[in-house]
Design an enzyme around this catalytic site. Structure first.
Site, PDB file in Angstrom:
ATOM      1  N   ALA A  92       0.768  -1.246   0.000  1.00  0.00           N
ATOM      2  CA  ALA A  92       0.000   0.000   0.000  1.00  0.00           C
ATOM      3  C   ALA A  92       0.799   1.297   0.000  1.00  0.00           C
ATOM      4  CB  ALA A  92      -0.953   0.009   1.203  1.00  0.00           C
ATOM      5  N   PRO A 117       3.026   4.499  -0.958  1.00  0.00           N
ATOM      6  CA  PRO A 117       2.920   5.485   0.113  1.00  0.00           C
ATOM      7  C   PRO A 117       1.488   5.831   0.533  1.00  0.00           C
ATOM      8  CG  PRO A 117       3.330   6.603  -1.947  1.00  0.00           C
ATOM      9  CD  PRO A 117       3.380   5.129  -2.254  1.00  0.00           C
ATOM     10  N   GLY A 118       0.476   5.277  -0.152  1.00  0.00           N
ATOM     11  CA  GLY A 118      -0.898   5.483   0.303  1.00  0.00           C
ATOM     12  C   GLY A 118      -1.848   6.062  -0.716  1.00  0.00           C
ATOM     13  N   LYS A 140      -3.265   4.759  -3.428  1.00  0.00           N
ATOM     14  CA  LYS A 140      -4.378   3.865  -3.753  1.00  0.00           C
ATOM     15  C   LYS A 140      -5.205   3.536  -2.515  1.00  0.00           C
ATOM     16  CE  LYS A 140      -2.015   1.965  -7.792  1.00  0.00           C
ATOM     17  NZ  LYS A 140      -0.811   2.825  -7.708  1.00  0.00           N
ATOM     18  N   GLU A 179       2.002  -2.625   4.337  1.00  0.00           N
ATOM     19  CA  GLU A 179       3.279  -2.331   3.669  1.00  0.00           C
ATOM     20  C   GLU A 179       4.383  -3.102   4.381  1.00  0.00           C
ATOM     21  OE1 GLU A 179       6.376  -1.420   1.589  1.00  0.00           O
ATOM     22  OE2 GLU A 179       4.351  -0.838   0.925  1.00  0.00           O
ATOM     23  N   ASP A 220      -0.945  -3.988  -5.878  1.00  0.00           N
ATOM     24  CA  ASP A 220      -0.135  -3.078  -6.696  1.00  0.00           C
ATOM     25  C   ASP A 220       1.310  -3.499  -6.472  1.00  0.00           C
ATOM     26  OD1 ASP A 220       0.261  -0.842  -8.423  1.00  0.00           O
ATOM     27  OD2 ASP A 220       0.927   0.309  -6.686  1.00  0.00           O
ATOM     28  N   CYS A 241       3.607  -0.994 -12.591  1.00  0.00           N
ATOM     29  CA  CYS A 241       3.986   0.173 -13.378  1.00  0.00           C
ATOM     30  C   CYS A 241       5.186  -0.192 -14.255  1.00  0.00           C
ATOM     31  CB  CYS A 241       4.288   1.381 -12.494  1.00  0.00           C
ATOM     32  SG  CYS A 241       5.569   1.099 -11.247  1.00  0.00           S
TER      33      CYS A 241
END
Length: 465
Positions: free
Chosen positions: A108, A110-111, A113, A131, A176, A229
């Protein structure tokens, strides 16, 4: 300078589009912000003072002009928005979290999403934001606080540890995944310097393990959105194909494509099924954003008919009776409005103590036992002998209508600059705690004493514009 082996592979993948793809690396990157629906007013896009154009796949997302500086504005500290790259807003759109659900953001920090998920959940249900990296987990926790998220547990655990405690419990899971970062080459030169074919393979292997843990934690009928990404097929179509081969109780859902988005390519992965075309690729030469990939995976079965539902293998958080915290009750009755006191927030939540720290967990939150937890629900404040000091997190969840005393500081005033720098302010005629707001948006606490407003903005957050 892009790595030669990377460009060779991209030329083979893109063919006639390769030149346009390479040209995109010399163009300015797009910058965007995502409004916080739990705070922002409906007309903010027109009246907020920035030059905004919409992000197609996120109703709260807007690209801002290069001349704007939203990160250096008091609204940023008030949690009115989160600065987030446009393509990075897409996975949560496809996750489609709903109020009342149990949702996990497995990787998660740095936050961005997680706060986007929280906005969709509207404070209802349970969000676990995890995280694995301890330093990044602290940043995640701070961003959840800044956006005023009430219903989240922030954890610092491995996927394997969580999978052992939450079997088949979550309705939706976002993965992610850590990746080789090829989609960030234009934005982050370090990602380019760290790239290698060996790192791509290492990331792909790690993604397999993370996805297997996510599958173990998903309830029947639930949804996983997997995103990266990177452009690397081994980490994109390849990771999804390998997952489907290992898990025959999952299938890919068709994903609506917006202008510029492209189907996944089964021909780029070994033994990939044709349904890989249901995945989504975002290319920087086709959209206003960086490179991204995502897939929507659904587990077979009916969650309503499942034996899981409300059962949590880790147990649920046990609380204390509110009346056991007299200093809190005194603060609540003296400082908060009748509207808030009689509302559902305190009636439905679970009060519990972490040492001298008082928290309000959403009903049904998993137990903190056996977990490294940074933020278990909403931090209400600190018990200090016979008095209670409200937390910064509580301030950021409230509105002027939720408290008895407020002091509003215009966002373009020297007073708000002084407040964010930790300076005392001119007080009011009312003693006690005041919710400090800027243009109506809550931003912190002040305590009035002798017509001097003592500043309770956290020292670690103080800034100078």
């Amino acid at each position: 300078m892009l790595p030669q082996k990377f460009t060779d592979r991209m030329k083979q993948m893109l063919g006639d589009e390769y030149e346009a793809f390479i040209e995109s690396f010399s163009q300015e990157k797009y910058q965007a912000l995502r409004l916080n629906p739990q705070k922002v007013r409906a007309d903010f896009a027109e009246t907020g003072g920035f030059h905004l154009s919409p992000v197609p796949w996120e109703p709260e997302g807007f690209i801002y002009a290069a001349s704007d500086q939203p990160g250096r504005h008091p609204y940023h500290e008030a949690g009115v928005y989160y600065i987030q790259e446009p393509s990075a807003m897409a996975p949560v759109h496809y996750l489609d979290p709903q109020p009342g659900e149990k949702v996990l953001d497995l990787c998660a920090a740095p936050g961005g999403k997680s706060t986007q998920i929280a906005g969709r959940m509207d404070g209802k249900g349970i969000l676990v934001s995890n995280e694995i990296n301890a330093a990044r987990a602290k940043i995640l926790s701070l961003n959840m606080e800044r956006l005023g998220v009430r219903n989240a547990m922030v954890t610092n655990e491995t996927p394997e540890k969580l999978a052992g405690l939450f079997e088949a419990w979550f309705d939706r899971i976002l993965v992610d995944a850590p990746c080789s970062g090829e989609g960030m080459f234009r934005k982050n030169e370090a990602a380019c310097e760290e790239w290698s074919p060996e790192n791509v393979e290492m990331c792909a292997e790690r993604q397999d393990g993370i996805l297997d843990c996510a599958a173990q934690m998903l309830a029947p009928g639930g949804r996983i959105v997997y995103s990266t990404c990177t452009f690397a097929p081994a980490e994109d179509e390849g990771s999804v194909s390998r997952f489907l081969q290992r898990h025959d109780d999952f299938h890919l859902l068709p994903a609506e494509k917006y202008d510029g988005m492209e189907d996944g390519h089964p021909e780029w992965a070994e033994e990939a099924p044709d349904e890989i075309r249901n995945t989504v690729r975002l290319w920087p030469h086709r959209i206003k954003g960086e490179g991204h990939f995502l897939a929507v995976l659904q587990r077979d079965g009916d969650s309503a008919a499942s034996r899981y539902g409300s059962y949590c293998p880790n147990g649920l958080q046990k609380g204390i009776r509110e009346k056991e915290c007299r200093p809190w009750l005194e603060f609540k009755n003296a400082g908060l409005s009748d509207r808030l006191i009689s509302g559902p927030l305190f009636a439905e939540g679970v009060f519990f103590l972490f040492g001298d720290q008082l928290y309000l967990a959403p009903a049904g939150m998993p137990s903190t036992d056996h977990l490294r937890v940074l933020r278990p629900g909403l931090h209400l404040g600190t018990l200090k002998k016979d008095r209670f000091e409200p937390s910064h997190a509580l301030a950021l969840t409230l509105t002027a209508e939720d408290v008895q005393h407020t002091l509003d500081l215009p966002s373009d005033s020297p007073e708000i600059t002084a407040f964010l720098n930790g300076q005392t302010l001119k007080g009011t005629d009312c003693p006690g705690w005041h919710l400090i707001t800027t243009d109506g948006y809550s931003i912190g606490w002040g305590k009035n004493a002798g017509k001097i407003m003592k500043n309770h903005y956290p020292k670690g957050l103080r800034i100078t514009f």
